[in-house]
Design an enzyme around this catalytic site. Sequence first.
Site, short mmCIF file in Angstrom:
data_model
loop_
_atom_site.label_atom_id
_atom_site.label_comp_id
_atom_site.label_asym_id
_atom_site.label_seq_id
_atom_site.Cartn_x
_atom_site.Cartn_y
_atom_site.Cartn_z
N HIS A 192 0.73 -1.35 0.10
CA HIS A 192 0.00 0.02 -0.06
C HIS A 192 0.86 1.32 0.12
O HIS A 192 0.39 2.32 -0.52
CB HIS A 192 -1.09 -0.01 1.20
N GLU B 5 3.46 5.50 -3.37
CA GLU B 5 3.76 6.78 -2.43
C GLU B 5 5.25 6.82 -2.29
O GLU B 5 5.91 7.95 -2.42
CB GLU B 5 2.86 7.05 -1.53
N ASP B 6 5.96 5.93 -1.64
CA ASP B 6 7.29 6.10 -0.88
C ASP B 6 8.40 5.50 -1.71
O ASP B 6 9.45 5.44 -1.25
CB ASP B 6 7.11 5.39 0.53
N ASP C 191 -4.18 0.44 8.27
CA ASP C 191 -2.88 1.14 8.24
C ASP C 191 -2.95 1.99 9.37
O ASP C 191 -1.96 2.32 10.19
CB ASP C 191 -3.04 1.75 6.81
N ASP D 149 -18.94 0.19 37.87
CA ASP D 149 -19.96 -1.00 38.29
C ASP D 149 -20.96 -1.59 37.78
O ASP D 149 -21.73 -2.27 38.01
CB ASP D 149 -20.50 -0.14 39.69
#
Length: 719
Positions: free
Chosen positions: A88, A92-93, A155, A275
């Site tokens: 994923h 982008e990276d 993610d 409680d």
Amino acid sequence: MDYASSILGLLPTGRRSIGVTQLLNKLETYLPPAQVDRVRDAYEFGAQAHHGQKRLSGEPYIAHPVAVADILADLHLDAQTIVAAILHDVIEDTATAKEEIAERFGAEVAELVDGVSKLDQIQFRSRAEAQAESFRKMLLAMVRDIRVVMVKLADRTHNMRTLGAMPPAKRRTIARETLEIYAPIANRLGIHSVKSELEDLGFKSLYPGRYRIIERALKKARGNQKQFVGKIADNLRGGLQKAGIKGRVEGREKHLYSVYQKMRRKRAPLNSIVDVFGFRIVVDSVDTCYRALGLVHGLYRPMPGRFKDYIAIPRINGYQSLHTTLFGPNGMPIEVQIRTEEMHSVAEAGIAAHWQYKSGEDQGRAYRDRASEWLQQLMEMQHGGNSEEFMESVKVDLFPDKVYVFTPRGEIRRLPRNATAVDFAYSVHTDIGNHCVAAKIDRRLVPLRTPLRNGQTVEIITAKGATPNPAWVNFVVTAKARAAIRHYLKGLKHSEAVELGKRLLNQALSDLALALKKIPEERIQAAASELNLKSAEELFERIGLGERLAPLVARRLMPADAQAPAEPVPQSGPLAIAGTEGMVVTYARCCFPIPNDPIMAYLSSGRGVVIHREVCGNLHNYRKQPDKWLSVAWQPNLDRLFNVEIRIDVTNRMGALAAIASNIASTDTNIEHVAVDERDGDASTLIFDLQVRNRKQLATVIKNLRKMPEVMRVTRVLA
């Protein structure tokens, strides 16, 4: 040694538990070997693509996508989604292109990966707009394939687990976004396990002090109540066994964020919340659920008004269970949920149950269809408006506190609390909302703004020529209704502004001995381009909205060889006001102009033409901009009502207000609003907001009022 093996070896010992070996072992329990091999291949591809990259925590970057895939494997997602989770971030990276993913893993996986990718390439005016646009893209990608948001939620879950590496300010920002957007989306899709974890992790990062206090209190309560809880669980098991009901009893772990929310909502101290004991009974069929309910009500007395049947009427996200609260030993409240195995799986996995229950197609399809219906509503919401408006609309839709009402055919409609008849109309269909004129609740006519209550039957009456009322925006609560009304009004305002702009420009051109119909279209388009506008229509709209001055535009439209007349050309007359110009002509509420009043108009940027009375005290504020003044006049015989305010000084006596209101009504004048301003013990001032057709009707009202013995003075309100 390949990249994948070497990177796996670099994972810290404490991180190996979320390594690829555990992931593959988990996948082998529900996926065929060929699909598990595809996931292994994706891991090797991703490890190579991310080689050398590290997270802020110092671990190899590939550990993150593997952990995301592991979260989805717990939900038994299909192989394509697991592969997309591992990949994923590669678009982008890394230098990997979408086409490369499509070629190796198929177009379906490539689309999933692209849907999850962020919008770093687009330049935005603000961080808020960037966040909103990224959010819009994610939601609209969900419409094409809901698995996009499954990867996005996983993610976000792993990012929240490892948020400690971030600076404190960044942690708080991400935590708030998680609580406002991602946890509600998980809840809307029924994925309870992810929703609960996101809420607790977000709560811990946003309010660490409050988190620690509640966590300590719950641990202490759990230790003190261990024997007590065990005794109740044994009683429930024994009762089921004695009645011959097969099922299991589980103690429910308390959810920290839900305890915190309950404390805030009820403004209750912590000890009154912790409680409450929680138990879950899971049985084999719906019929057995109701039998088990009767059994527990026999063992412990039920609290009145605390029973909810979410099996007959499921929650909006597909959740089904019977909920009841009982008086336990010493009057201690006990919460019990009763559901089937399928309902339990759906309560934990939500939309993911569609992939878990391929054999039970009806069960899976029901939750998928419910999610798809919501996503289609998102598509309708995103028409018109900017990204931030869209995000705010979806936020409203993500926090449902529902009421259940019926159509005349007996179909159930789920709407937020305080929803009105107009919200109901738009929930059925946008066209029904746009054309609704009246509503019946339980066969009785009611105003359209009437809030709905559980169990009511609602019928909408429509008319062919009816259109949305701008005032509806002030009371509708559903995002779909608000978006549909705004979309219609924007289109309406656009057409009205274009028409007014043409009239204003034509008037300005007449002062130059020209006419709009004689100006070539190419010249108008060129003038628009010079002003950085896309079209002649946009130019007319800007003029109509007061953002461009008609006289200046008129001079741009003059032929190159023409000169402005040396002598002023007699004006074609003031702009005629018909009262039907819509939202681009407004009547100032400081002086309330009505037909036959001498008037002037001011061009207000964004609002269009604002009409004032010539005697209005506010006019001196605008004297410094004479170019924005416009000569206007009323068209004769206007057939519409205008608001006007009058001030009445009266002597204080019983029934004075009723007598004055009756007097006004006798002149066929509608009273919009009344305010009472008590001046002293003997006299009061009443301010009436009336609707009249013209000055003649107003004069009749004032004349009649002055004849009343209790009326001391009547004046028309003027700023």
